[in-house]
Motif scaffolding. Sequence first.
Motif, PDB file in Angstrom:
ATOM      1  N   ASP A   1       0.754  -1.320   0.044  1.00  0.00           N
ATOM      2  CA  ASP A   1      -0.240   0.033   0.126  1.00  0.00           C
ATOM      3  C   ASP A   1       0.889   1.287  -0.110  1.00  0.00           C
ATOM      4  O   ASP A   1       0.627   2.199  -0.660  1.00  0.00           O
ATOM      5  CB  ASP A   1      -0.752  -0.062   1.193  1.00  0.00           C
ATOM      6  CG  ASP A   1      -1.928   1.259   1.291  1.00  0.00           C
ATOM      7  OD1 ASP A   1      -2.794   1.466   0.444  1.00  0.00           O
ATOM      8  OD2 ASP A   1      -1.530   2.023   2.188  1.00  0.00           O
TER       9      ASP A   1
ATOM     10  N   SER B   1       2.120   1.758  -3.456  1.00  0.00           N
ATOM     11  CA  SER B   1       1.217   2.230  -4.280  1.00  0.00           C
ATOM     12  C   SER B   1       0.793   3.535  -4.063  1.00  0.00           C
ATOM     13  O   SER B   1       0.529   4.552  -5.027  1.00  0.00           O
ATOM     14  CB  SER B   1      -0.402   1.484  -4.049  1.00  0.00           C
ATOM     15  OG  SER B   1       0.138   0.151  -4.392  1.00  0.00           O
ATOM     16  N   ARG B   2       0.697   4.028  -2.893  1.00  0.00           N
ATOM     17  CA  ARG B   2       0.354   5.533  -2.630  1.00  0.00           C
ATOM     18  C   ARG B   2       1.414   6.443  -3.018  1.00  0.00           C
ATOM     19  O   ARG B   2       1.327   7.561  -3.260  1.00  0.00           O
ATOM     20  CB  ARG B   2       0.089   5.646  -1.121  1.00  0.00           C
ATOM     21  CG  ARG B   2      -1.380   5.081  -0.826  1.00  0.00           C
ATOM     22  CD  ARG B   2      -1.541   5.183   0.761  1.00  0.00           C
ATOM     23  NE  ARG B   2      -1.547   6.572   1.106  1.00  0.00           N
ATOM     24  CZ  ARG B   2      -1.015   7.101   2.237  1.00  0.00           C
ATOM     25  NH1 ARG B   2      -0.380   6.444   3.077  1.00  0.00           N
ATOM     26  NH2 ARG B   2      -1.023   8.374   2.644  1.00  0.00           N
TER      27      ARG B   2
END
Length: 328
Positions: A266, A269-270
């Motif tokens: 995550d 991805s951010r």
Amino acid sequence: MTLARPDLDPELRALLADMPFVPRLDPEVLAQIRPLASAPVDALLDGRAVARREVTITAPDGGQIPLSILRPAAATAATAPCVYWIHGGGMVMGDRYSQLDIPLEWLDLFGAVVVSVDYRLAPEVTGTTLVDDCYHGLLWTAEHAADLGIDPARLVVAGASAGGGLAAGVTLMARDRGTPAIAAQVLIGPMLDHRNRTVSSRQYSGEPGVWTREMNEFGWRSVLGDLAGADVPAYVSPALADDLSGLPTTYVDAGSAEVFRDEDVDFASRIWAAGGQAELHVWAGGFHGFDALYPRVPVSAAARRTRNDWLARVLHTTAQPHTNGRKG
């Protein structure tokens, strides 16, 4: 109900079967295992032509922050890349010699100066003290770049596990404060999110392991202290950061069979969502810390080689005269 889990790499599974596990982590157990959480530095340096210097700086609150500075004994470059290393240990154990074989490999390969920081540990200190210690050590390193023979355009922040989470927090802090400039960050199985609520966190719960959900909860309770029921700063738990723009180029890796897998995916991805550059690797069958514990297993060797190749590209790029040393 136990959730289904990704299979372990067969060779790692065989080695793990013979590995003694800590059944739980609590204050009593922590006191017993802390002395075992680091290898003697002399054994790590044996056979290497490394010049070693030890310094201690004083934090703004008066705390002492030891730093180990390691450089090739036969260094010929006037300015070398620098790896600022932050050790793992769940934020409750370990020292500046923990996992030191990883940055020492970069010393061997790239002629890098390695600066390893001994931040104060939880639960003796809590809140932002750990990340503040790491930041002040980094700031000292940047301010003394000329004396250390460091190229300030090739300053890399790196860490494993808790050290990876602290590296991410330090990099956010440096971005927000405007100093020092960081060329890249290397986050190895980083501990990024105190909320402990991902699928991978739930998958690795209830059984002894290298690092379980329950151990993770203990580590975070120890570092958060009175912050546990209040607003937790993103510098402490970097997954909370609302804005991941403006970060240096980032390497993130993890195993498919570990607590931190989903929070690490995550985070990368951010960074992409914010327009930044990140390289993400999730190694099939890897448990937490697999490549540090068993570096010669093929999947571990592949993970280390891939990380080394990425860092070689980054250091080559930042050495070019048209760059400013901070990647976005």
